[in-house]
Scaffold this active site. Sequence first.
Site, mmCIF file in Angstrom:
data_model
loop_
_atom_site.group_PDB
_atom_site.id
_atom_site.type_symbol
_atom_site.label_atom_id
_atom_site.label_comp_id
_atom_site.label_asym_id
_atom_site.label_seq_id
_atom_site.Cartn_x
_atom_site.Cartn_y
_atom_site.Cartn_z
ATOM 1 N N SER A 192 0.850 -1.173 0.000
ATOM 2 C CA SER A 192 0.000 0.000 0.000
ATOM 3 C C SER A 192 0.900 1.242 0.000
ATOM 4 O O SER A 192 1.893 1.282 -0.712
ATOM 5 C CB SER A 192 -0.941 -0.019 1.214
ATOM 6 O OG SER A 192 -1.806 1.095 1.195
ATOM 7 N N SER A 193 0.581 2.229 0.785
ATOM 8 C CA SER A 193 1.350 3.482 0.818
ATOM 9 C C SER A 193 0.906 4.300 2.023
ATOM 10 O O SER A 193 -0.235 4.170 2.489
ATOM 11 C CB SER A 193 1.119 4.284 -0.459
ATOM 12 O OG SER A 193 1.616 5.614 -0.333
ATOM 13 N N TYR A 220 -5.590 7.980 -5.923
ATOM 14 C CA TYR A 220 -4.511 7.088 -5.493
ATOM 15 C C TYR A 220 -4.614 6.788 -4.000
ATOM 16 O O TYR A 220 -4.585 5.627 -3.574
ATOM 17 C CB TYR A 220 -3.170 7.725 -5.816
ATOM 18 C CG TYR A 220 -1.973 6.899 -5.391
ATOM 19 C CD1 TYR A 220 -1.634 5.746 -6.082
ATOM 20 C CD2 TYR A 220 -1.188 7.282 -4.311
ATOM 21 C CE1 TYR A 220 -0.533 4.979 -5.705
ATOM 22 C CE2 TYR A 220 -0.083 6.532 -3.926
ATOM 23 C CZ TYR A 220 0.239 5.382 -4.622
ATOM 24 O OH TYR A 220 1.323 4.631 -4.240
ATOM 25 N N LYS A 224 -5.262 3.172 -2.091
ATOM 26 C CA LYS A 224 -4.292 2.647 -1.137
ATOM 27 C C LYS A 224 -4.925 2.425 0.234
ATOM 28 O O LYS A 224 -4.593 1.468 0.942
ATOM 29 C CB LYS A 224 -3.093 3.589 -1.040
ATOM 30 C CG LYS A 224 -2.215 3.561 -2.288
ATOM 31 C CD LYS A 224 -1.680 2.163 -2.558
ATOM 32 C CE LYS A 224 -0.818 2.064 -3.780
ATOM 33 N NZ LYS A 224 -0.388 0.682 -4.070
#
Length: 281
Positions: free
Chosen positions: A164-165, A177, A181
């Site tokens: 993920s981030s 985005y 995520k």
Amino acid sequence: MFESVSNVSEGRAIDSGQGARGWSGVSGKRVLVTGGTRGLGEQIVRLLAAEGARVATCARTAQDLETLRGTVDAAAPDGLFTRALDVTEPERLEAFVTASASRFGGLDGVVACAGGSRGRGLEQTDAGDWAATWELNVGHTARLVRAAVPYLRTAGGGSVVVISSISGWKPGPDAQYGTAKSAQIHLAASLARELGPDGIRVNAVSPGSMLIPGRRWDRMRRDEPEAFAAFAAAELPGGEPVAPQEVARVVAFLLSDWSSGISGANLPVDRAQNAPSPDGY
């Protein structure tokens, strides 16, 4: 020296395995990694191969896979198994999972590393951009895990790592985005509960801004040193972005038996980074 300990509440022994001799590692484990030719994915593949894992990976460009295989084959026990495909194409990812399991005689782990974003700010992003970003991150992860579950179950369990981030919970552009995520983090936690009875662990890893040659932060450091310095001073307590090799080591740990007690977690690897971009919150 580590020793087996008794779990009184469950009435069973927990064996430390190779822990008495040191790092149990990923040697001999059969692992599939999506998006393995560039950036973090490449570093994960290289580390797993160097540690003795049997590795399969996919990417969109056949030439990139050939280049990677030319430098990794010697380290991988059975060579690197690769296939050129787009992870969003119906059935192709699932077929690659099946082919990898056939090649290795099963699977012990999968890493959903392919990801990215399409579109820009809200007014410059249409419904197709949102759908494409969602499918590349969340859709591909769900289909990868679904295809791998029968092989992980047959192996007695295994480990799933979802890349993920920090953008998944620290707001910053672009919204499509970060939203995707965030969904990956929730997906990992939910699947950990669902698949736990089969001995399958699922975790998310959330890298911070990674310093990858030729990519955004590397270009910024080279072309806009003052802006990069300001970003680092404001958002990066460690002074610079995390390296992909540092993130890859965390992924290898989660694939190893040493992380047997970890499931449903989201592990940030960001050196305590604050906002995910120079724009702040």
